[in-house]
Every structure is written in C-alpha cells, then in structure tokens.
Design an enzyme around this catalytic site. Structure first.
Site, PDB file in Angstrom:
ATOM      1  N   ARG A  81      33.644  26.858   4.546  1.00 36.39           N
ATOM      2  CA  ARG A  81      34.924  26.397   4.077  1.00 36.39           C
ATOM      3  C   ARG A  81      35.727  27.298   4.173  1.00 36.39           C
ATOM      4  O   ARG A  81      35.956  28.546   3.607  1.00 36.39           O
ATOM      5  CB  ARG A  81      34.973  25.569   2.638  1.00 36.39           C
ATOM      6  CG  ARG A  81      36.289  25.211   1.991  1.00 36.39           C
ATOM      7  CD  ARG A  81      35.900  24.506   0.739  1.00 36.39           C
ATOM      8  NE  ARG A  81      37.128  24.292   0.085  1.00 36.39           N
ATOM      9  CZ  ARG A  81      37.680  24.890  -0.917  1.00 36.39           C
ATOM     10  NH1 ARG A  81      37.052  25.842  -1.663  1.00 36.39           N
ATOM     11  NH2 ARG A  81      38.851  24.516  -1.464  1.00 36.39           N
ATOM     12  N   ARG A 136      54.553  21.867  -7.503  1.00 32.36           N
ATOM     13  CA  ARG A 136      54.242  23.109  -8.328  1.00 32.36           C
ATOM     14  C   ARG A 136      55.705  23.491  -8.869  1.00 32.36           C
ATOM     15  O   ARG A 136      56.932  22.966  -8.696  1.00 32.36           O
ATOM     16  CB  ARG A 136      54.185  24.388  -6.988  1.00 32.36           C
ATOM     17  CG  ARG A 136      52.788  24.157  -6.778  1.00 32.36           C
ATOM     18  CD  ARG A 136      52.193  25.424  -5.652  1.00 32.36           C
ATOM     19  NE  ARG A 136      50.852  25.433  -5.465  1.00 32.36           N
ATOM     20  CZ  ARG A 136      49.907  25.633  -6.275  1.00 32.36           C
ATOM     21  NH1 ARG A 136      50.165  26.487  -7.451  1.00 32.36           N
ATOM     22  NH2 ARG A 136      48.497  25.558  -5.953  1.00 32.36           N
ATOM     23  N   LYS A 303      39.480  13.950   0.420  1.00 35.02           N
ATOM     24  CA  LYS A 303      39.305  14.547  -1.203  1.00 35.02           C
ATOM     25  C   LYS A 303      39.956  13.814  -2.437  1.00 35.02           C
ATOM     26  O   LYS A 303      41.165  13.467  -2.376  1.00 35.02           O
ATOM     27  CB  LYS A 303      39.862  16.108  -1.322  1.00 35.02           C
ATOM     28  CG  LYS A 303      39.112  17.014  -0.473  1.00 35.02           C
ATOM     29  CD  LYS A 303      39.991  18.590  -0.288  1.00 35.02           C
ATOM     30  CE  LYS A 303      40.001  19.196  -1.776  1.00 35.02           C
ATOM     31  NZ  LYS A 303      40.778  20.197  -1.616  1.00 35.02           N
ATOM     32  N   THR A 361      33.515  21.698  -6.930  1.00 34.08           N
ATOM     33  CA  THR A 361      34.385  22.489  -7.975  1.00 34.08           C
ATOM     34  C   THR A 361      33.527  22.971  -9.392  1.00 34.08           C
ATOM     35  O   THR A 361      32.892  22.092  -9.797  1.00 34.08           O
ATOM     36  CB  THR A 361      35.550  21.556  -8.660  1.00 34.08           C
ATOM     37  OG1 THR A 361      36.042  21.221  -7.448  1.00 34.08           O
ATOM     38  CG2 THR A 361      36.528  22.505  -9.326  1.00 34.08           C
TER      39      THR A 361
END
Length: 472
Positions: A81, A136, A303, A361
């Site tokens: 990845r 963000r 995802k 994760t």
C-alpha cells in the site's frame, strides 16, 4: 478475469489478487511451519506459506529500502500500500517505492529467469490509497503552532482566515477556529458535534450563523493546524475527487497500479465518479506498439469511513470492485461502540456479493512500539479472518513502526491459524456466495467464464482437489 472468477467461488469471497492481472502465473505452495520446543519459538512463515487471506502492508520510512521490501515479500506481504494522504505533487518517493515492490525478488523470479515471455519477479500487487476529500483545521489565531482549549470554553468555528487575530491569552479564549469547509453553517445544527484530531477534542454546536457556528468545548486539550476534522452524522457537501486525487489517480494508471483505494466514499455516485475518471485516464494512454498488453484500469476499493458510507453501503458495494473497512475515521464518524457491528455487516455483505473486503486500521497497532502483539490484537485479526475478511492490513506497523517485519510475521501466523480453523470446520468452510447476486454483478461478457469457474470449483471441492491451476 478467469482467475478472478475461480477465486470468487473458491472462497467465501475472493482474496485480493497478487500482481498485475495481465501477466499472472499462479503457483500455490502448501503452508507449513515448525515449532522449536527448546526455544519456544515458531518458525516464521515465508513466501511459500500460502493462505487464502491476504496481507496488505503499508510502505513508509521503516520499509522504503530494497532489503526491507525484500523481507516483506519473503515474509508474506501480498499487497503493498502506498499512502498518498500526506504526499505532495512530487511522485519521486512513490515511484521509488513502486519500483522496490516490482523489482523485489520473489519465488517467481526463478520462473521469470528461464521464461521466453516476460514475467514479473514476484506477484505482489500495488494499492494506491488516495487522500480523498477531507476537512482540516487551518492556521491558528496569532499563527501559533499550538493553541490550548479549556473545557467549557466558547469556540467560533469558521471558514475565515483567523491567523491575523491575536492569540488567546488563556485556554478560556476567546477562540476562533478556521476549518477548510465553506458549508459548515449549512451542514450543522444546534446539538451537532465537531471532533478535532481523531476525536481528541469534541465541540458541541450551540448556535448557527450565516457562515460560522458557535460551539462549547466538551473537553480540554491542544489544537494544532492541519489536523483532521470530523462531523459525525452529517451529510457533507464534498466532491468525490479533489484535484490532488485526480493527479494521483492519473499517476496510478500510468505506473500500472493494481488497486486504488478511494477514500471517504459515501454514495454509489462517488464510486462511479472514481471509475469514470480512471477509465478516462486509461483511454488517454497510448496503445503499446510492442505487443505488450494494453493497460488495465486499477480496481477500485471503496473505503467506508463515515456514517453516510455505512448507511449507503448496499449501493456502494454494487458499484465497487472491493471494500475497505477503514476503522480509523469510521470510529470517529460513528459511535465507537458501533464499529464492530458495522465491520461484521460489511464483511458479510461482501462475502455474499463475491467481492473482496479488507479490514484495516490498528490491527497490530502496539507493534509499532513492541515486538509482540497484545492478546486483544491477535483476537481482532483472527476474528476478522473467521468472519470472512479477504485481507487484513498493516498501516503504521510497517510504515513507521520499530518492528515492521515482526509485525508482518505475527500477522501471517495469526492468519494461517485462522485459515486452518476455516479449512477444518464444515460450518465455516463453505461457499457463502449469493450466486444470484454474483450473476447480477457479472457483466454479460463474463458469463461463460463465470459458469466455468463455478463448475470448476464445485468439481474441485467434490473431488477434494488440492489445487486449481488457471492458465493465463
């Protein structure tokens, strides 16, 4: 395509494929390992230890050398990845890592050396993980690096630049916080929550203005710029692809990436947008004039990392080539107590649809610092495999951890143990594919291969065959 069809029925769902789909020759060796009672050590599984559950390893500072990548290949990495979340417009580092994977010497190098037809040295696939649309924090008041926030303090959250404001004199404020999401006032309402920095700080909206919201801090802590912002339970006004994502997807097509992990997929329309852009990139590439195969579109792994993605999972699955259960952001976007149920739901539905699913994760997170996993982490990985995950993923463990190879070795052993349980259990070792749904998902030109693959696997199971060999 034939190989994908065979694998689709060979397991409860197809494992992620290894290597470029245009040049595969597959040889599967029986898994074996040994135990040394004198040293209380299991021998680590190597490349010859075949498992139906694959392992995705993230490359980074801990594994960006030829020797490190060769060790990953030798110890069971199936997919490499490349994380583009923090990558810029310069692809030098990504290209170097891609070359390391493609050039690493695997078992198939012996075949490639004696072949008249060009063959890869190894069959490890490359997955490009896009940054995706995200929110963000911007520069802080007074342009400071860190701003302390007191519990109960009032915070105005806005899209305006606040770096010219004076920095607060105390954690009590006054606080103004910039985030790069212009639709903040249209998206949130009184009672909504804003989570900063992976949920370390929670704000609750008390008032909504035309272009900002006023919040109260539910806990104290430091705020920094460029940290992630999550808006749980909100339907976000964000595009499926940012300009950066488009550049990264184009690069992925040019270098021949096998998979693209599309971040923050929320609807089927998001998936269609990603696939359409990849198709356009492939169409614009020149046709090889040396007789080599035409380039293929990377397969799209959606995802799922938001409540909207979970709510729309059925339609997203229908359009996707595969699914990644991205538990990091998902555990912030939905209550953490619901993550395990969402994971099991997505794995089960992927199995029934015959589409690969990656569980990702913090699977062996403690091994970033320690040479052995915790018992809870071992149980997490093993349970994911038993539930039907086609692949499990290592993130920081192999990208930036102190024990990248040990992390992979540990995960390989857990996966092998779980696979052995599946092989020996009639209740687990079954074809759990909804064949009518798989028939629906297969495009018309695949129907003949689909039928042959289904018949081949049924025959192999009835005869107790050890291997299915697919000639490519």
């Amino acid at each position: 395509i034939m190989l994908r069809s065979v694998i689709r029925f060979a397991a409860s769902a197809p494992p992620l494929l290894n290597g470029r789909r245009t040049q595969q020759s597959v040889i599967c060796a029986a898994a074996c390992r040994s135990y040394n009672a004198a040293t209380d050590v299991w021998s680590f599984p190597g490349e010859d230890s075949f498992t139906m559950t694959n392992i995705v390893c993230t490359l980074g500072p801990s594994t960006d050398t030829p020797s490190a990548v060769s060790s990953l290949v030798a110890n069971g990495m199936d997919v490499a990845r490349l994380n583009f979340s923090h990558a810029g417009a310069d692809y030098t580092y990504a290209e170097a890592n891609m070359a390391l994977v493609r050039n690493a010497t695997g078992r198939h190098a012996r075949l490639a050396a004696g072949s008249k037809t060009p063959l890869p040295n190894n069959l490890r696939a490359v997955l490009v993980d896009t940054k995706g649309p995200e929110i963000r924090t911007g520069p802080l008041q007074g342009n400071v690096d860190v701003q302390e926030l007191g519990r109960g303090s009032v915070v105005e959250v806005t899209n305006e630049d606040v770096s010219g404001d004076d920095a607060p004199l105390s954690p009590e404020g006054p606080h103004r916080l910039n985030i790069d999401y212009p639709s903040i006032a249209k998206t949130l309402h009184e009672g909504s929550q804003i989570l900063l920095d992976d949920g370390l700080i929670a704000l609750e909206v008390t008032h909504v203005e035309n272009d900002s919201v006023t919040c109260v801090a539910l806990n104290a802590g430091p705020i920094k710029k460029n940290k992630g912002v999550n808006l749980p339970d909100a339907e976000l006004d964000l595009p499926a692809l940012t300009d950066k994502d488009k550049r990264d997807l184009k690069w992925s097509c040019e270098v021949g990436a096998d998979f693209v992990a599309a971040s923050f997929i929320r609807t089927a329309a998001n998936v269609r947008s990603v696939k359409a852009y990849l198709d356009r990139c492939i169409a614009e590439m020149p046709t090889p004039d040396d007789g080599s195969p035409a380039p293929l579109r990377p397969l799209v792994i959606s995802k799922i990392e938001s409540k909207e993605g979970v709510d729309n999972f059925d339609e997203v699955l229908l359009e996707s080539d595969g699914i990644m259960v991205a538990r990091g952001d998902l555990g912030v976007e939905i209550p953490f107590r619901k993550v395990f149920a969402a994971q099991k739901m997505m794995v089960e539905k992927c199995n029934k649809a015959g589409k690969p699913v990656i569980v990702a994760t913090q699977m062996l997170d403690s091994m970033q610092r320690n040479p052995r996993p915790t018992r809870a982490e071992v149980t997490d990985v093993g349970t994911a495999v038993l539930d039907g995950a086609d692949a499990v993923m290592l993130s920081g463990e192999t990208a930036a951890g102190s024990y990248p190879i040990e992390s992979l070795q540990a995960m390989k052993m857990i996966v092998m143990e779980a696979d052995e349980i599946i092989d020996g259990s009639p209740s687990l070792n079954r074809v759990n594919v909804n064949e009518s749904l798989v028939d629906l998902l297969n495009v018309q030109q695949d129907q003949c291969l689909h039928a042959v693959a289904k018949s081949s696997v049924k025959s192999a199971r009835d005869l107790g065959a050890k291997l299915i060999i697919v000639v490519t």
